[in-house]
Motif scaffolding. Structure first.
Motif, PDB file in Angstrom:
ATOM      1  N   GLU A 172       2.442   8.028 -11.038  1.00  0.00           N
ATOM      2  CA  GLU A 172       1.105   8.447 -10.620  1.00  0.00           C
ATOM      3  C   GLU A 172       0.493   7.271  -9.857  1.00  0.00           C
ATOM      4  O   GLU A 172       0.459   6.145 -10.354  1.00  0.00           O
ATOM      5  N   ILE A 173       0.047   7.513  -8.630  1.00  0.00           N
ATOM      6  CA  ILE A 173      -0.458   6.419  -7.783  1.00  0.00           C
ATOM      7  C   ILE A 173      -1.921   6.663  -7.407  1.00  0.00           C
ATOM      8  O   ILE A 173      -2.430   7.778  -7.526  1.00  0.00           O
ATOM      9  N   ASP A 174      -2.563   5.606  -6.937  1.00  0.00           N
ATOM     10  CA  ASP A 174      -3.960   5.707  -6.514  1.00  0.00           C
ATOM     11  C   ASP A 174      -4.076   6.531  -5.233  1.00  0.00           C
ATOM     12  O   ASP A 174      -3.160   6.530  -4.417  1.00  0.00           O
ATOM     13  N   PRO A 175      -5.222   7.187  -5.043  1.00  0.00           N
ATOM     14  CA  PRO A 175      -5.444   7.850  -3.758  1.00  0.00           C
ATOM     15  C   PRO A 175      -5.505   6.830  -2.619  1.00  0.00           C
ATOM     16  O   PRO A 175      -5.717   5.639  -2.843  1.00  0.00           O
ATOM     17  N   LEU A 176      -5.311   7.304  -1.408  1.00  0.00           N
ATOM     18  CA  LEU A 176      -5.304   6.437  -0.223  1.00  0.00           C
ATOM     19  C   LEU A 176      -6.508   6.764   0.650  1.00  0.00           C
ATOM     20  O   LEU A 176      -7.002   7.884   0.651  1.00  0.00           O
ATOM     21  N   MET A 177      -6.950   5.766   1.432  1.00  0.00           N
ATOM     22  CA  MET A 177      -8.067   6.007   2.354  1.00  0.00           C
ATOM     23  C   MET A 177      -7.567   6.314   3.772  1.00  0.00           C
ATOM     24  O   MET A 177      -8.330   6.286   4.714  1.00  0.00           O
ATOM     25  N   VAL A 178      -6.263   6.559   3.918  1.00  0.00           N
ATOM     26  CA  VAL A 178      -5.777   7.056   5.205  1.00  0.00           C
ATOM     27  C   VAL A 178      -5.890   8.578   5.203  1.00  0.00           C
ATOM     28  O   VAL A 178      -6.159   9.177   4.166  1.00  0.00           O
TER      29      VAL A 178
END
Ligand code: ZN
Ligand code: ZN
Length: 426
Positions: A354-360
């Motif tokens: 499970e990973i953090d959301p991205l701002m791209v």
């Protein structure tokens, strides 16, 4: 009881092995395809050859393929969307999407299969995605006894300019072809080691807005500031004041990025120019936050100009470049968990993160019609684990040095995409 467990234990690896073995068998030719695509990148809206290659391969695999699906606002431009349908009895319709376009970057990887097109490079890995689509297509065609429903494979053009998904939908995608029950996609990642896949329930990629601001002043001699209204000073204050949107106006729990990527004004040191032009990119998740940030930018521009005594008729011009706007990518939480469980079974729990959301940003979310169709986008590792572990700076997406390790990346990507499709079509 013992016998039941034993037969289950035998049955699971046999099934897993067949997919692994099938992928191993296909990998050499898929690697050749990947290198061919990588060497011949095409910019957004110009994907004629890439889309033709994808379409031809899908046709060979028995898919019902339609090319040039899509319409851009500019009717002079061809939309090279590919739709490939494989119907296999009754059941859900699963849309699997790959983007196809490359970027205006001069490749510096030194790889033997580096881009042969000057100034254009697959620096975002959409060549990995196309090859994954073809590998998954082959798996689904070979494993027809293990699923039922409709596989709807999409080769999408113009992701990098967020025009392709909208273009395809504008061409009545879901009227001409089946309307999907689910839509899935994956993107390669330079932050995840190969062999692993990352997922984020809920918001996974941000909305993106492009804003152009022209700060207007009254130009004059650089030695006589008293006779001018200097837009360079006002633009400088504007850039600094923008920082308070994130730090003072928004909740710390709502991620926001406001970046001024370009600022231009003036021609010579002793001339106060008439205007300064700025280009901003804005990243947000929630629609209400997005609107308030855009409103704040306009308000601050107006406020700093007013404070500098610039007359109303020369108030700053703030314009949103709507053609470049994209909505946030939202992973349906229930569907994400279901697919993550399927991936854990296929790849092993250690390989599903499970990973953090991205701002791209991405335009894949558009295929979900604003939440009407559950969508999920996964992130597949593309980098040597040893390089990531060493702390060395690994060139990321959109950089001239971005070099996914193709074989293990494709192996995991194809197995993941196939496993997700089989889960949804079982
Ligand atoms: Zn990109
Ligand atoms: Zn991309």
């Amino acid at each position: 009881m013992k016998r039941a467990l034993l037969s289950l234990a035998l049955a699971l690896p046999t099934f897993a092995q067949t997919i692994d073995q099938r992928i191993e068998r296909e990998l050499p030719s898929l690697l050749t395809t990947y290198k061919t695509l990588h060497a011949a990148p095409e910019l957004s809206t110009q994907e004629a050859k890439s889309s033709a290659l994808v379409a031809a391969r899908l046709r060979e695999l028995g898919y019902d393929v339609t090319e040039r699906v899509g319409k851009y606002d500019d009717p002079a431009k061809t939309c090279y969307g590919v739709v490939a349908i494989l119907k296999n009895g009754n059941g859900p319709v699963v849309l699997i999407r790959s983007d196809m376009d490359a970027l205006p970057v001069t490749e510096q990887t030194g790889l033997p299969y580096a881009s042969t097109t000057a100034g254009v490079m697959h620096a975002c890995g959409h060549d990995i995605h196309m090859t994954t689509l073809l590998g998954t297509a082959k798996m689904l065609a070979d494993l027809k006894s293990q699923w039922h429903g409709t596989a709807m494979l999409i080769g999408q053009p113009a992701e990098e300019v967020v025009a392709g998904a909208r273009g395809m939908l504008n061409d009545n995608l879901y009227e001409r072809f089946p309307r999907p029950t689910y839509a899935i996609a994956l993107h390669d990642s330079a932050d995840i080691p190969y062999g692993k896949i990352g997922y984020t329930p809920g918001y996974t990629m941000s909305a993106s807005d492009s804003v152009n601001v022209t700060i207007r002043g009254q130009g004059g001699h650089g030695a006589r500031p008293q006779n001018a209204k200097d837009p360079v000073v006002v633009a400088s204050e504007f850039v600094v004041a923008l920082q308070t949107i994130v730090s003072r106006e928004r909740s710390p729990l709502d991620p926001v990025v406001v970046t001024v990527g370009s600022i231009h004004g003036g021609t010579k040191r002793n001339i106060i120019p008439d205007d300064v032009k700025l280009q901003l990119t804005v990243r947000t998740y929630k629609p209400e936050v997005r609107q308030r940030v855009l409103d704040s930018i306009a308000r601050i521009a107006k406020g700093v100009a007013m404070a500098a005594g610039i007359p109303d008729e020369l108030a700053p011009v703030v314009e949103q470049v709507t053609a470049e706007a994209s909505e946030a990518t939202y992973n349906d939480p229930a569907l994400t968990q279901r697919l993550a469980s399927a991936l854990e079974k296929a790849l092993g729990a250690d390989n599903v993160l499970e990973i953090d959301p991205l701002m791209v940003s991405e335009d894949f979310g558009r295929f979900g019609l604003g939440g009407k169709i559950p969508t999920v986008m996964m992130h597949v590792g593309a980098v040597d684990p040893a390089r990531l572990a060493s702390g060395e700076r690994v060139p990321g997406l959109h950089s001239s040095g971005f070099a996914p390790v193709p074989e293990p990346t494709l192996r995991t990507a194809i197995k993941s995409m196939t496993s997700m499709a089989l889960e949804l079509l079982k």
